[in-house]
Design a protein around this motif. Structure first.
Motif, PDB file in Angstrom:
ATOM      1  N   VAL A  21       0.857  -1.191   0.000  1.00  0.00           N
ATOM      2  CA  VAL A  21       0.000   0.000   0.000  1.00  0.00           C
ATOM      3  C   VAL A  21       0.894   1.242   0.000  1.00  0.00           C
ATOM      4  CG1 VAL A  21      -1.624   1.342   1.420  1.00  0.00           C
ATOM      5  CG2 VAL A  21      -1.928  -1.130   1.164  1.00  0.00           C
ATOM      6  N   SER A  22       0.579   2.196  -0.880  1.00  0.00           N
ATOM      7  CA  SER A  22       1.366   3.436  -0.932  1.00  0.00           C
ATOM      8  C   SER A  22       0.621   4.614  -0.309  1.00  0.00           C
ATOM      9  CB  SER A  22       1.741   3.783  -2.374  1.00  0.00           C
ATOM     10  OG  SER A  22       0.587   4.094  -3.130  1.00  0.00           O
ATOM     11  N   GLN A  23      -0.702   4.464  -0.155  1.00  0.00           N
ATOM     12  CA  GLN A  23      -1.487   5.574   0.392  1.00  0.00           C
ATOM     13  C   GLN A  23      -2.739   5.042   1.077  1.00  0.00           C
ATOM     14  OE1 GLN A  23      -4.394   7.954  -1.978  1.00  0.00           O
ATOM     15  NE2 GLN A  23      -2.771   9.506  -1.890  1.00  0.00           N
ATOM     16  N   PHE A 106      -2.558   1.696  -4.526  1.00  0.00           N
ATOM     17  CA  PHE A 106      -1.434   0.869  -4.950  1.00  0.00           C
ATOM     18  C   PHE A 106      -0.845   1.480  -6.216  1.00  0.00           C
ATOM     19  CE2 PHE A 106      -4.404  -1.802  -2.689  1.00  0.00           C
ATOM     20  CZ  PHE A 106      -3.602  -2.542  -1.839  1.00  0.00           C
ATOM     21  N   LEU A 107       0.473   1.619  -6.266  1.00  0.00           N
ATOM     22  CA  LEU A 107       1.148   2.131  -7.454  1.00  0.00           C
ATOM     23  C   LEU A 107       1.328   0.991  -8.453  1.00  0.00           C
ATOM     24  CD1 LEU A 107       3.908   4.326  -5.768  1.00  0.00           C
ATOM     25  CD2 LEU A 107       1.679   5.049  -6.662  1.00  0.00           C
ATOM     26  N   VAL A 108       0.924   1.230  -9.697  1.00  0.00           N
ATOM     27  CA  VAL A 108       1.021   0.218 -10.749  1.00  0.00           C
ATOM     28  C   VAL A 108       1.658   0.837 -11.991  1.00  0.00           C
ATOM     29  CG1 VAL A 108      -0.959  -1.093  -9.871  1.00  0.00           C
ATOM     30  CG2 VAL A 108      -1.319   0.670 -11.616  1.00  0.00           C
ATOM     31  N   ASP A 109       2.210  -0.003 -12.847  1.00  0.00           N
ATOM     32  CA  ASP A 109       2.853   0.478 -14.068  1.00  0.00           C
ATOM     33  C   ASP A 109       1.851   0.850 -15.155  1.00  0.00           C
ATOM     34  OD1 ASP A 109       5.426   0.154 -13.017  1.00  0.00           O
ATOM     35  OD2 ASP A 109       5.534  -1.934 -13.696  1.00  0.00           O
ATOM     36  N   ASP A 110       0.706   0.149 -15.186  1.00  0.00           N
ATOM     37  CA  ASP A 110      -0.287   0.358 -16.243  1.00  0.00           C
ATOM     38  C   ASP A 110      -1.689   0.214 -15.640  1.00  0.00           C
ATOM     39  OD1 ASP A 110      -2.079   0.088 -18.404  1.00  0.00           O
ATOM     40  OD2 ASP A 110      -0.637  -1.025 -19.621  1.00  0.00           O
ATOM     41  N   ALA A 137      -5.472   7.525 -12.631  1.00  0.00           N
ATOM     42  CA  ALA A 137      -5.995   6.999 -11.362  1.00  0.00           C
ATOM     43  C   ALA A 137      -7.306   6.281 -11.625  1.00  0.00           C
ATOM     44  CB  ALA A 137      -6.214   8.132 -10.368  1.00  0.00           C
ATOM     45  N   SER A 138      -7.525   5.199 -10.885  1.00  0.00           N
ATOM     46  CA  SER A 138      -8.753   4.427 -11.001  1.00  0.00           C
ATOM     47  C   SER A 138      -9.182   3.951  -9.615  1.00  0.00           C
ATOM     48  CB  SER A 138      -8.521   3.208 -11.898  1.00  0.00           C
ATOM     49  OG  SER A 138      -9.670   2.384 -11.926  1.00  0.00           O
ATOM     50  N   TYR A 139     -10.462   4.152  -9.306  1.00  0.00           N
ATOM     51  CA  TYR A 139     -11.041   3.602  -8.083  1.00  0.00           C
ATOM     52  C   TYR A 139     -11.838   2.367  -8.474  1.00  0.00           C
ATOM     53  CZ  TYR A 139     -10.431   7.572  -4.776  1.00  0.00           C
ATOM     54  OH  TYR A 139      -9.950   8.525  -3.929  1.00  0.00           O
ATOM     55  N   LEU A 140     -11.658   1.297  -7.705  1.00  0.00           N
ATOM     56  CA  LEU A 140     -12.358   0.034  -7.945  1.00  0.00           C
ATOM     57  C   LEU A 140     -13.124  -0.371  -6.704  1.00  0.00           C
ATOM     58  CD1 LEU A 140      -9.305  -1.858  -9.465  1.00  0.00           C
ATOM     59  CD2 LEU A 140     -11.152  -0.798 -10.747  1.00  0.00           C
ATOM     60  N   LEU A 151      -5.944   2.310  -7.915  1.00  0.00           N
ATOM     61  CA  LEU A 151      -4.756   1.989  -8.680  1.00  0.00           C
ATOM     62  C   LEU A 151      -4.252   3.302  -9.261  1.00  0.00           C
ATOM     63  CD1 LEU A 151      -6.049  -1.194 -10.546  1.00  0.00           C
ATOM     64  CD2 LEU A 151      -4.744  -1.081  -8.412  1.00  0.00           C
ATOM     65  N   PHE A 152      -2.951   3.573  -9.098  1.00  0.00           N
ATOM     66  CA  PHE A 152      -2.388   4.851  -9.514  1.00  0.00           C
ATOM     67  C   PHE A 152      -1.141   4.601 -10.354  1.00  0.00           C
ATOM     68  CE2 PHE A 152       0.034   8.831  -8.676  1.00  0.00           C
ATOM     69  CZ  PHE A 152      -0.897   9.743  -9.178  1.00  0.00           C
TER      70      PHE A 152
END
Length: 157
Positions: A21-23, A106-110, A137-140, A151-152
């Motif tokens: 978790v990053s945030q 969570f930091l993601v590449d794509d 950015a996406s909220y799921l 996801l960021f």
């Protein structure tokens, strides 16, 4: 003793190959009061008021305005979010009578590829914005789980 779990179980996390978790995001009713409340715990906050922006929200383009403040707890960013106007998950959260922790980021590449992987596990994208190439950015959400997963993607650093 019964241990409470959410629907983001170990197999979901492993299947999505998520990093730590990053945030932790908190939706608050009053940003200034919340900064004063949490500053002794998290230190100084940096405030940001980006103004109204269009987001894809539950399948439609919707303008939303938020006031935001960022603090830190070790390597984890603490985000305080005050809903100002528009349709968005933060308004839903406040109108449902809630205040407090709303999402984990969570930091993601794509983002787009990771959203597809999450959808295969029962998650649904409810809020999305691509700010620029490499920045999105996406909220799921997942039925039965009150926690939102963000996801960021930020290849700009």
């Amino acid at each position: 003793m019964t241990r409470r779990t959410n629907n983001m179980n170990d197999s979901d996390s492993a299947a999505l190959s998520l990093p730590p978790v990053s945030q932790i995001g908190f939706v608050v009713r009053d940003l200034e009061q919340s900064i004063a409340r949490y500053q002794p715990i998290f230190g100084e906050f940096v405030e940001m008021s980006p103004g109204e922006m269009d987001w894809e929200y539950r399948g439609k383009t919707e303008p939303a305005e938020l006031k935001i403040a960022f603090g830190k707890s070790g390597d984890v960013e603490i985000e305080l979010i005050e809903w100002v106007s528009g349709e968005c998950p933060h308004k839903e959260f406040i109108e449902a009578g809630h205040e407090g922790m709303q999402h984990l980021r969570f930091l993601v590449d794509d983002v787009d590829a990771k959203v597809k992987e999450a959808e295969a596990l029962g998650y649904q994208q409810i809020w999305y914005k691509r700010f620029a190439e490499g920045l999105a950015a996406s909220y799921l959400e997942k039925e039965g789980d009150p926690l939102i997963v963000e996801l960021f993607e930020n290849s700009h650093g």
